[in-house]
Design a protein around this motif. Structure first.
Motif, PDB file in Angstrom:
ATOM      1  N   GLU A 174       3.261  -2.772  -4.332  1.00 30.19           N
ATOM      2  CA  GLU A 174       1.761  -2.811  -4.779  1.00 30.19           C
ATOM      3  C   GLU A 174       0.893  -2.850  -3.646  1.00 30.19           C
ATOM      4  OE1 GLU A 174       3.605  -5.258  -5.708  1.00 30.19           O
ATOM      5  OE2 GLU A 174       4.406  -4.866  -7.514  1.00 30.19           O
TER       6      GLU A 174
ATOM      7  N   ASP B 117      -7.723  -2.312  -9.220  1.00 30.54           N
ATOM      8  CA  ASP B 117      -6.331  -2.626  -8.611  1.00 30.54           C
ATOM      9  C   ASP B 117      -6.174  -3.912  -7.889  1.00 30.54           C
ATOM     10  OD1 ASP B 117      -3.890  -2.855  -7.494  1.00 30.54           O
ATOM     11  OD2 ASP B 117      -4.025  -0.445  -6.892  1.00 30.54           O
TER      12      ASP B 117
ATOM     13  N   PHE C 167      -4.221  -5.749  -6.708  1.00 28.71           N
ATOM     14  CA  PHE C 167      -3.488  -5.762  -5.182  1.00 28.71           C
ATOM     15  C   PHE C 167      -4.098  -5.074  -3.971  1.00 28.71           C
ATOM     16  CE2 PHE C 167      -0.517  -5.963  -8.686  1.00 28.71           C
ATOM     17  CZ  PHE C 167       0.228  -7.205  -8.479  1.00 28.71           C
TER      18      PHE C 167
END
Length: 505
Positions: free
Chosen positions: A48, A76, A78
């Motif tokens: 990720e 997101d 990550f």
């Protein structure tokens, strides 16, 4: 893995070796290594994360880091961080900035090392293919030399240095046979950049290959003093090439043939004995056609520029020779000049003219209600259609010997009345035929043409699009040139391509 700043000269040496072996840039190899190490890093820390690797091109030291982008709203977790969180550690952070977290040295296990190796191999291969494509794309239309590597289903795989090319069976000269290891010359027909790498297609049967061979053998063509105007080929059997000299003191045909035929013979030998006629090009169609038919004697030539049609009259004993076996010679002359050519003897031409005259005389007698003598007079004056009489200047018609203004006016009135009646008759026939709107409104077709098409069962645009040019000309009449027939058919097919494009979307 050693410390991130520790030099790794062996990486630089490996990059140098790979770059030399594959014929690609060293930077491309280093980029492939960086991608491979980054992939190994993601296998350890998690796929990720946006993990990137940098290799110092001077000493080979490796730096690995995780990149996080500053955003307004995190989508997101990550790879992104909110602006508020970023400013806790850097009050000057702004949206779009990247936060770089250096990662500690990583020990490559067996799986990580294998992952890195696979990625490096793949990226190097991609770089190699890209380099090959860049090298070959500009060679389209050029002659290349290669070695036959193998034969697959009749197709020849040719090795061109580091690249491979395909010479399909239908692009070879008939009866040519190759074996692995044979040297070969061919023209690069096309270069396509596909997923599996650059696909290079060669040809030996294309007219451009013959032109390229002459360019290689005749310095005056290479230097631009002589131009190749057109080429027609029946590969392996016979060809014609039209040339023109930009220097009035230089004979283009003689220069291409060479002393004792040495230049043209070199091309003939490369093309497996293909007989080649070198023709002097002329801007005058009649002269060009006569040159293309030489050494056969042309007694008379009649050109119809509108229909792109030529009638050539020859001595009876030369007719079959000029036409050639299975019509090969006249077909090549037609391809070379771009004109449709009808060959005939003097007797045939005389019969043709008599039939043509009779047809016009009968038309004028019927349409204008005149006697045989008057109809013949109109034909002798050059009138071919009723429209010619209906729309000519009255003074010009009245100026014919034996005519006056009253007679000319009467003839024009009759001609116009005939055309009006004919138009009404055509309109009635069109109504009965019930043509589809797309064909009935198709630009380029006259009402008379539409009637002839409808009577042959051609009632939709798709029906028209399915025809070949010679079929269309046979139906509507040879007054429609082959060029115009092709243009009409291609225009009728346009909706096929637009529909295909829409379906792909």
């Amino acid at each position: 893995m050693q410390n991130a700043t520790l030099p790794r000269p062996e990486l630089i040496q490996m990059a140098d070796v790979l770059a030399h072996e594959k014929g690609i840039e060293k930077e491309a190899v280093l980029h492939a290594m960086e991608e491979g190490i980054s992939k190994a890093g993601r296998s350890k820390y998690g796929p990720e994360y946006d993990i990137r690797t940098t290799i110092d091109p001077n000493n080979g030291s490796i730096s690995m880091a995780r990149y996080i982008t500053v955003v307004e709203e995190v989508m997101d977790e990550f790879r992104e961080i909110s602006l508020a969180e970023a400013r806790k550690s850097n009050k000057f952070a702004k949206v779009g900035d990247e936060i770089i977290d250096e990662l500690p040295p990583m020990d490559f296990g067996r799986i990580a090392a294998q992952t890195a190796k696979q990625v490096i191999t793949q990226k190097v291969r991609e770089a190699e293919r890209s380099q090959q494509y860049e090298e070959m794309k500009d060679k389209k239309g050029e002659i290349v030399h290669g070695v036959v590597k193998r034969i697959e289903a009749g197709n020849v795989i040719v090795e061109l240095g580091r690249a491979e090319a395909l010479l399909r069976r239908d692009e070879m000269i008939p009866k040519e046979m190759y074996r692995p290891g044979d040297r070969i010359r061919a023209l690069v027909l096309d270069v396509r950049n596909e997923v599996r790498g650059p696909q290079i297609f060669l040809t030996r049967s294309h007219p451009d290959f013959l032109a390229a061979l002459f360019k290689a053998e005749v310095p005056e063509i290479y230097d631009g003093i002589i131009d190749i105007k057109s080429v027609a080929r029946d590969p392996g059997s016979r060809a014609k090439i039209a040339v023109y000299s930009n220097d009035s003191t230089l004979d283009a045909r003689g220069a291409c043939i060479g002393m004792r035929g040495i230049r043209v013979q070199a091309v003939v030998n490369e093309l497996q004995g293909e007989k080649i006629d070198v023709v002097t090009w002329s801007n005058d169609p009649a002269t060009f056609i006569i040159n293309a038919l030489a050494p056969n004697e042309v007694l008379k030539i009649v050109i119809d520029e509108e229909a792109k049609n030529v009638e050539v009259v020859l001595p009876e004993e030369q007719l079959s020779l000029t036409i050639g076996r299975r019509g090969q010679n006249i077909r090549l002359v037609s391809q070379l000049t771009g004109w449709h050519i009808d060959m005939m003897t003097e007797a045939q031409e005389s019969e043709h003219r008599q039939a043509e005259t009779k047809g016009r005389v009968d038309l004028f007698m019927s349409a204008l209600d005149v006697d045989d003598m008057m109809a013949h007079l109109l034909v002798q004056e050059g009138f071919a259609k009723v429209e010619d009489i209906a729309y000519i200047e009255l003074d010009e018609l009245a100026g014919i010997e034996g005519f006056d203004v009253d007679l000319a006016t009467e003839l024009q009135n009759r001609a116009k009345a005939y055309l009006v009646a004919k138009e009404a008759e055509v309109a009635e026939k069109l109504k009965e035929l019930k043509l589809a709107d797309d064909l009935a409104k198709f630009e380029g077709l006259t009402p008379e043409m539409l009637v002839k098409l409808g009577e042959k069962g051609i009632k939709t645009l798709d029906d028209l699009a399915d025809l070949a040019s010679d079929e269309l000309r046979e139906i509507v009449g040879l007054d429609l040139s082959e060029e115009n027939a092709n243009a009409l058919i291609m225009k009728a097919r346009e909706h096929w391509f637009s529909e295909e494009t829409q379906s792909q979307k």
